[in-house]
Design a protein around this motif. Structure first.
Motif, PDB file in Angstrom:
ATOM      1  N   GLN A  62       0.810  -1.217   0.000  1.00  0.00           N
ATOM      2  CA  GLN A  62       0.000   0.000   0.000  1.00  0.00           C
ATOM      3  C   GLN A  62       0.846   1.270   0.000  1.00  0.00           C
ATOM      4  N   ASP A  63       2.173   1.136  -0.034  1.00  0.00           N
ATOM      5  CA  ASP A  63       3.016   2.328  -0.148  1.00  0.00           C
ATOM      6  C   ASP A  63       2.728   3.061  -1.448  1.00  0.00           C
ATOM      7  N   PRO A  64       2.661   4.389  -1.428  1.00  0.00           N
ATOM      8  CA  PRO A  64       2.534   5.131  -2.693  1.00  0.00           C
ATOM      9  C   PRO A  64       3.720   4.822  -3.610  1.00  0.00           C
ATOM     10  N   ALA A  65       3.481   4.822  -4.909  1.00  0.00           N
ATOM     11  CA  ALA A  65       4.530   4.477  -5.864  1.00  0.00           C
ATOM     12  C   ALA A  65       5.732   5.407  -5.750  1.00  0.00           C
ATOM     13  N   ASP A  66       5.490   6.667  -5.357  1.00  0.00           N
ATOM     14  CA  ASP A  66       6.599   7.617  -5.257  1.00  0.00           C
ATOM     15  C   ASP A  66       7.199   7.685  -3.855  1.00  0.00           C
ATOM     16  N   LYS A  67       6.660   6.893  -2.915  1.00  0.00           N
ATOM     17  CA  LYS A  67       7.192   6.906  -1.553  1.00  0.00           C
ATOM     18  C   LYS A  67       7.258   5.499  -0.968  1.00  0.00           C
ATOM     19  N   ARG A 201      -1.607   5.665   8.180  1.00  0.00           N
ATOM     20  CA  ARG A 201      -2.224   5.065   9.370  1.00  0.00           C
ATOM     21  C   ARG A 201      -3.736   5.150   9.300  1.00  0.00           C
ATOM     22  N   GLN A 202      -4.260   6.282   8.922  1.00  0.00           N
ATOM     23  CA  GLN A 202      -5.712   6.466   8.855  1.00  0.00           C
ATOM     24  C   GLN A 202      -6.344   5.570   7.794  1.00  0.00           C
ATOM     25  N   HIS A 203      -5.636   5.340   6.698  1.00  0.00           N
ATOM     26  CA  HIS A 203      -6.190   4.525   5.620  1.00  0.00           C
ATOM     27  C   HIS A 203      -6.127   3.023   5.908  1.00  0.00           C
ATOM     28  N   ILE A 204      -5.112   2.605   6.643  1.00  0.00           N
ATOM     29  CA  ILE A 204      -4.867   1.172   6.835  1.00  0.00           C
ATOM     30  C   ILE A 204      -5.373   0.654   8.172  1.00  0.00           C
ATOM     31  N   PHE A 205      -5.263   1.446   9.224  1.00  0.00           N
ATOM     32  CA  PHE A 205      -5.669   0.987  10.551  1.00  0.00           C
ATOM     33  C   PHE A 205      -7.188   1.083  10.654  1.00  0.00           C
ATOM     34  N   ALA A 206      -7.845  -0.025  10.358  1.00  0.00           N
ATOM     35  CA  ALA A 206      -9.304  -0.074  10.358  1.00  0.00           C
ATOM     36  C   ALA A 206      -9.748  -1.450  10.843  1.00  0.00           C
ATOM     37  N   ARG A 207     -11.034  -1.558  11.175  1.00  0.00           N
ATOM     38  CA  ARG A 207     -11.533  -2.793  11.777  1.00  0.00           C
ATOM     39  C   ARG A 207     -11.842  -3.875  10.751  1.00  0.00           C
ATOM     40  N   ASP A 208     -12.074  -3.497   9.490  1.00  0.00           N
ATOM     41  CA  ASP A 208     -12.318  -4.538   8.496  1.00  0.00           C
ATOM     42  C   ASP A 208     -11.006  -5.251   8.176  1.00  0.00           C
ATOM     43  N   PRO A 235     -11.588   3.433  12.299  1.00  0.00           N
ATOM     44  CA  PRO A 235     -12.645   3.406  11.274  1.00  0.00           C
ATOM     45  C   PRO A 235     -13.137   1.990  11.009  1.00  0.00           C
ATOM     46  N   GLU A 236     -14.397   1.886  10.628  1.00  0.00           N
ATOM     47  CA  GLU A 236     -14.956   0.568  10.327  1.00  0.00           C
ATOM     48  C   GLU A 236     -14.297  -0.040   9.097  1.00  0.00           C
ATOM     49  N   LYS A 237     -14.030   0.780   8.092  1.00  0.00           N
ATOM     50  CA  LYS A 237     -13.424   0.294   6.848  1.00  0.00           C
ATOM     51  C   LYS A 237     -12.189   1.117   6.503  1.00  0.00           C
ATOM     52  N   GLY A 238     -11.186   0.442   5.960  1.00  0.00           N
ATOM     53  CA  GLY A 238      -9.986   1.126   5.519  1.00  0.00           C
ATOM     54  C   GLY A 238     -10.141   1.692   4.117  1.00  0.00           C
ATOM     55  N   GLU A 239      -9.185   2.507   3.729  1.00  0.00           N
ATOM     56  CA  GLU A 239      -9.164   3.079   2.376  1.00  0.00           C
ATOM     57  C   GLU A 239      -7.917   2.555   1.669  1.00  0.00           C
ATOM     58  N   ARG A 240      -8.012   1.351   1.154  1.00  0.00           N
ATOM     59  CA  ARG A 240      -6.859   0.691   0.560  1.00  0.00           C
ATOM     60  C   ARG A 240      -6.937   0.734  -0.956  1.00  0.00           C
TER      61      ARG A 240
END
Length: 435
Positions: A62-67, A201-208, A235-240
């Motif tokens: 899930q790392d950004p392509a440029d980072k 952290r906000q995008h990955i740390f989720a309960r789903d 968050p209930e769902k992540g943004e992956r």
């Protein structure tokens, strides 16, 4: 963090771990918290220890392509201050209470572990909750961890095994997240900001897709409360980002380095963990190169010809790909001979399959050694987490040895034909040119 080792519990905890019984019957409980978060629990009051292992879906893919290296950097900073405690205060409190908290980034998952004496579990859970929910990313630890990672990246450029691993990765997965360096580059690490870390952290740390295992002196009610305390506010769902499935590509690469020996890495496509023939391939790989001192490659490459000190192969299942990978090291002027021999042995196993004696020996070892994965609370927690991540079912431990024992010669031969025929499509050699 890949370059960081957890060492918080001290001699007292080490001593307690040492007296754990080598084996015992396990009852795995499925615990669901009042807030609906699930964990697997093994209660064990033999020693007053609690071990918690967990994983969020995500990881370095899930790392950004440029980072690239963002997840790895985050894993090194989550215990460097959280909530009201800066890095120094947070670390001091961990040490004072003999609490161990550690994080790591895999390809497809972001991992966390906690180890604590049972008497300190309430404080431990509170500190873990702060690390997961409210990390600080203060300037001093951020720059310190950045410097440590950059040094590690530069050191890896001088290490032939690290160079070979990087070349295998980029050759097998060009343009894919699996092809990115998990630790990042010096340039990408320099560009990562505290905001980048918090966004990840906000995008990955989720309960789903959260998986949790707990082992030790704790009951289901306390586990349920811990789950809601540590993970409930997330968050209930992540943004992956969606990751494409990919088959490892083949290719040859020779990299000139002035090493005493030539490091050889090789591989090809392998089975996913959920493939029906995974277990047969697992046993076939043990016979070929996974059995260390008893494998065909060890016998042929080291014992009979003295080409290398060690040689081995392993299965590498991932969520979006799978491979069979191996490595060895030999004299530069015998690298071609070594690669040819490895390919020949793979081909022989693919054509003829194992002998009955080889299969019986492999089964006996794999069945008999399985219990060693469960001889401490930490090992049990790791195994339970891995079983959850692979979606194998809560009864897998009871079924696993039967799956191995039920394999036939034809099962293992068919798996060998499927995967080992092309087992050296990908070859990287790092070392001096031939004399």
């Amino acid at each position: 963090m890949m370059t960081k080792h957890m060492a918080r519990l001290g001699l007292a905890l080490v001593g307690l771990m040492a007296i754990m019984p080598a084996s015992y019957a396990m009852e795995i409980q499925r615990v669901v918290s009042p807030g609906g978060i699930e964990a697997w629990l093994v209660e064990d009051y033999a020693v007053p220890i609690v071990a918690v292992n967990f994983a969020f879906a995500g990881g370095t893919a899930q790392d950004p392509a440029d980072k690239p290296g963002l997840a790895n950097m985050l894993s090194g900073l989550l215990d460097e201050g959280a909530g009201d405690l800066d890095s120094k205060a947070f670390q001091a409190k961990l040490d004072d209470l003999s609490i161990g908290i550690s994080f790591d980034s895999g390809r497809d998952d972001f991992f966390g572990t906690l180890k604590t004496l049972a008497e300190n579990k309430d404080e431990a859970f509170s500190m873990l909750a702060e690390a997961v929910q409210n990390p600080r990313f203060d300037a001093e630890p951020l720059e310190r961890i950045r410097a440590q990672i950059s040094i590690s990246i530069n050191e890896a450029k001088k290490d032939p095994e690290s160079v070979a691993s990087a070349a295998i990765r980029t050759t097998a997965f060009p343009g894919h997240p699996y092809g990115q360096p998990p630790e990042g580059t010096v340039e990408s690490i320099a560009a990562i900001t505290a905001k980048d870390l918090e966004t990840y952290r906000q995008h990955i740390f989720a309960r789903d897709d959260l998986k949790v295992s707990v082992v030790g002196a704790i009951d289901a009610k306390a586990v349920g409360a811990m789950l809601d305390q540590v993970f409930g506010p997330l968050p209930e769902k992540g943004e992956r980002v969606a990751i494409a499935d990919v088959v490892p590509k083949g290719g040859k690469s020779d990299i000139d380095m002035p090493n005493p020996q030539t490091v050889i890495s090789f591989g090809g496509p392998g089975p996913r963990r959920t493939d029906p023939d995974f277990m047969a391939t697992f046993v076939a790989n043990h016979i070929l190169g996974g059995g260390t001192f008893s494998s065909r490659l060890y016998e042929e490459v080291r014992e009979r010809r003295g080409l290398a000190y060690s040689v081995g192969t392993m299965l590498l299942p991932m969520n979006h790909s799978a491979g069979i990978m191996g490595s060895t090291a030999t004299r530069a002027d015998r690298a071609d001979e070594t690669v040819a021999l490895i390919k020949s042995e793979m081909g022989r196993l693919a054509k003829d399959g194992p002998t009955a004696a080889e299969l019986d020996k492999a089964k006996s070892f794999l069945v008999g050694s399985y219990a060693l994965r469960f001889d401490s609370s930490s090992k049990i927690a790791r195994q339970l987490l891995a079983i959850q991540l692979d979606n194998l079912g809560i009864d897998y431990i009871d079924k696993r040895n039967g799956l191995v024992e039920g394999l036939t010669l034809d099962d293992v031969k068919n798996a060998s034909q499927k995967y080992f025929t092309t087992g050296t499509e990908l070859v990287v050699r790092v070392g001096p040119h031939e004399s």
